[in-house]
Design an enzyme around this catalytic site. Structure first.
Site, PDB file in Angstrom:
ATOM      1  CE1 TYR A  59    -106.465  55.801 -67.714  1.00  0.00           C
ATOM      2  CE2 TYR A  59    -105.631  53.786 -68.730  1.00  0.00           C
ATOM      3  CZ  TYR A  59    -106.590  54.445 -67.984  1.00  0.00           C
ATOM      4  OH  TYR A  59    -107.665  53.764 -67.510  1.00  0.00           O
ATOM      5  CG  ASN A 117     -97.919  43.416 -68.597  1.00  0.00           C
ATOM      6  OD1 ASN A 117     -97.195  44.349 -68.319  1.00  0.00           O
ATOM      7  ND2 ASN A 117     -99.008  43.580 -69.325  1.00  0.00           N
ATOM      8  N   GLY A 118     -98.467  41.437 -71.428  1.00  0.00           N
ATOM      9  CA  GLY A 118     -98.052  41.808 -72.784  1.00  0.00           C
ATOM     10  C   GLY A 118     -98.843  41.065 -73.829  1.00  0.00           C
ATOM     11  CB  CYS A 146    -101.381  41.512 -67.366  1.00  0.00           C
ATOM     12  SG  CYS A 146    -102.424  40.617 -68.510  1.00  0.00           S
ATOM     13  N   GLY A 173    -105.256  45.604 -64.025  1.00  0.00           N
ATOM     14  CA  GLY A 173    -106.164  44.564 -64.475  1.00  0.00           C
ATOM     15  C   GLY A 173    -107.160  44.228 -63.399  1.00  0.00           C
TER      16      GLY A 173
HETATM   17  P1  AMP Z   1    -112.585  57.874 -74.214  1.00  0.00           P
HETATM   18  O1  AMP Z   1    -111.899  58.923 -75.022  1.00  0.00           O
HETATM   19  O2  AMP Z   1    -114.034  58.117 -74.020  1.00  0.00           O
HETATM   20  O3  AMP Z   1    -112.334  56.502 -74.777  1.00  0.00           O
HETATM   21  O4  AMP Z   1    -111.966  57.879 -72.751  1.00  0.00           O
HETATM   22  C1  AMP Z   1    -110.630  58.186 -72.566  1.00  0.00           C
HETATM   23  C2  AMP Z   1    -110.293  58.053 -71.110  1.00  0.00           C
HETATM   24  O5  AMP Z   1    -110.216  56.670 -70.755  1.00  0.00           O
HETATM   25  C3  AMP Z   1    -108.927  58.637 -70.855  1.00  0.00           C
HETATM   26  O6  AMP Z   1    -109.027  59.921 -70.339  1.00  0.00           O
HETATM   27  C4  AMP Z   1    -108.291  57.700 -69.863  1.00  0.00           C
HETATM   28  O7  AMP Z   1    -108.433  58.194 -68.564  1.00  0.00           O
HETATM   29  C5  AMP Z   1    -109.048  56.415 -70.033  1.00  0.00           C
HETATM   30  N1  AMP Z   1    -108.227  55.460 -70.808  1.00  0.00           N
HETATM   31  C6  AMP Z   1    -107.255  55.696 -71.667  1.00  0.00           C
HETATM   32  N2  AMP Z   1    -106.747  54.563 -72.178  1.00  0.00           N
HETATM   33  C7  AMP Z   1    -107.413  53.571 -71.598  1.00  0.00           C
HETATM   34  C8  AMP Z   1    -107.348  52.150 -71.688  1.00  0.00           C
HETATM   35  N3  AMP Z   1    -106.461  51.560 -72.482  1.00  0.00           N
HETATM   36  N4  AMP Z   1    -108.208  51.424 -70.935  1.00  0.00           N
HETATM   37  C9  AMP Z   1    -109.114  52.039 -70.134  1.00  0.00           C
HETATM   38  N5  AMP Z   1    -109.216  53.380 -70.015  1.00  0.00           N
HETATM   39  C10 AMP Z   1    -108.396  54.139 -70.728  1.00  0.00           C
END
Ligand code: AMP
Ligand code: SF4
Length: 474
Positions: free
Chosen positions: A265, A124-125, A22, A50
């Protein structure tokens, strides 16, 4: 290896997710007829935190008007609705929830009523003992209208208010609520911000011409004409009332554990969190990655957009030229991203295309921010090889994600995390890269630069900064 990848892929399903991500914002700006519009713009800049629901609550002399809905900020609000939302204080919320919890009734801010008035609250959390607290309230006859932790917090706060002392009620509630939270609250004539005792989730204060802003990130400050004042301290309740700021601590713990994944990220690179630029931290992650995991190669490319900054750091440190190897289609609608594995595989090709000119016949270092399930990387390596890349060396600007987050970042269950099941060499084989290297935990901590003991790294180490009474994946 391909067989193993298929087997692993089949086990991956989105509907096993159970956490929320969030973004929150609050503005105190008496007499400002554009307050809802500013919250709207501020939320728009937090959209990356989000995408599933959005909401705004506006407080006028203690009366709260609110509007919430499913969808992106710009889908939820019309100009006319924003214009009708008038008040001196406002809060806003964006939420990405997971399939099971994807209900309109769970959109925030939440508005609850108590004997002396109304409270609007955005969270958020994630609480780690929400179900225990929920059971207690239900035993007393409280009827919940949503399935979110936030209602548990709101119900306890409303119940604990004595003689209009909201901060006292919040402090009392926070003593029993365990987990991660950044809260924005408005009630009476106050805007209140709260940060959990470890500072896991971010919250920052800014000064505008006419008042103050509280936000998950600083990336909306320029847009709102705000100057950063400071980050809210772990365990702090900050109140803005009558144009004055007051603060109290409900927890005096010495430990700070800012979420490292925000730097890797989640947060926008143009935000500064707990005094550290996300951009500079990410760039440094890339440089440390190049020192720890060098590669013989002709070009460094990024997986856009999440890997861009780290890839530039990697190129700078290694001396290998940076090039654009993948072009992202920014207009892939959410309708394409269906929660099943087959669509996920197709969606990689919808989202990314190879720039052949930069990879054909070359030894390529491909930098990504993280590997979670590992499916995206395998797809992209295949795209590069199909386009004629001679070698693909995958470099990941954080350590292997081995454990789920229980503090508000949407990572899958442990069994879905590639690095929880496989060694680096096994992962390399499944992904189809010529080599695979991750940044070390210390390399990441040093790049974040808040002090090695001051960041949470539990999703990389399994070393959680608190007890987890309701852990679901044991
Ligand atoms: P995958 O290893 O196929 O699950 O995809 C990893 C990629 O998803 C990473 O390179 C990030 O850019 C993105 N990512 C990482 N953590 C998240 C998250 N919590 N929610 C959505 N995308 C994520
Ligand atoms: Fe952040 Fe990972 Fe800690 Fe969750 S477990 S708060 S994602 S560092």
């Amino acid at each position: 290896m391909a067989e193993e990848m298929n087997k692993f892929s089949r086990e991956l399903r989105d509907d096993d997710h159970f956490h929320d991500e969030c973004g929150v914002i609050g503005i105190y700006s008496p007499g400002d007829t554009g307050i809802a519009r500013d919250i709207y713009f501020g939320l728009h800049s937090l959209q990356h935190r989000g995408q599933e629901s959005a909401g705004i609550a506006v407080n006028r002399y203690g009366n709260i008007d609110y509007h919430r809905g499913m969808g992106l900020v710009q889908e939820v609000f019309s100009d006319d609705r924003i214009r009708t939302m008038q008040g001196d204080i406002a809060i806003g919320h964006v939420r990405y929830s997971t399939t099971g919890a994807s209900l309109a009734c769970n959109a925030q801010p939440l508005v609850v009523f108590f004997k002396g008035g109304a409270i609007a609250l955005g969270h958020n959390g994630n609480l780690v003992n929400a179900n225990i607290l929920r059971d207690e309230l239900q035993d007393e006859g409280y009827l919940f209208q949503t399935t979110i932790d936030t209602e548990v917090l709101a119900a306890y706060i409303a119940r604990n208010i004595k003689d209009g002392d909201i901060e006292g009620a919040i402090a009392k509630t926070m003593k029993i609520a365990q987990g991660a939270y950044a809260l924005v609250i408005t009630s009476g004539e106050k805007l209140i911000g709260v940060r959990d005792p470890l500072g896991l989730r971010p919250l920052v204060l800014g000064k505008t011409k006419n008042g103050y802003v509280l936000s998950s990130e600083t990336c909306n400050f320029n847009l709102l004409g705000a100057e950063k004042v400071r980050d809210i301290d772990p365990g702090e309740i900050i109140t803005i009332e009558n144009g004055e700021i007051s603060s109290m601590k409900f927890d005096f713990g010495e430990t700070r554990k800012t979420c490292s994944f925000e730097y890797v990220y989640f947060a926008r690179p143009d935000s500064v969190m707990d005094g550290r630029s996300i951009y500079l931290a990410r760039h440094e992650c890339g440089k440390n990655l190049a020192k720890e995991q060098p590669a013989e190669a002709d070009v460094v490319i990024a997986v856009p957009d999440s890997g861009n900054v780290a890839a530039m750091g990697y190129a700078e440190q290694s001396g290998i030229p940076f090039g654009i190897g993948l072009i992202k289609n920014r207009y892939v609608g959410r309708t394409f991203i269906q929660p099943d594995q087959k669509m996920r595989d197709i969606s990689v090709r919808l989202k990314l295309n190879v720039l052949k000119e930069n990879v054909e016949g070359k030894r390529v270092v491909m930098v990504d921010d993280s590997i979670v399930r590992g499916t995206t990387s395998g797809q992209i390596v295949r795209l590069l090889k199909d386009a004629g890349a001679k070698e693909v060396h995958l470099r990941v600007a954080c350590p292997p994600v081995t454990d789920p987050c229980f503090f508000g970042i949407d990572t899958p269950e442990k069994k879905q995390l590639m690095a929880a099941k496989y060694s680096v060499e096994e992962m390399r084989g499944m992904i189809g890269a010529d080599s695979l290297g991750f940044l070390s935990v210390d390399g990441m901590k040093d790049a974040i630069g808040l002090g090695r003991d001051n960041v949470c790294t539990a999703c990389f180490t399994g070393d959680y900064p608190m007890e987890l009474p309701e852990r679901k994946d044991k």
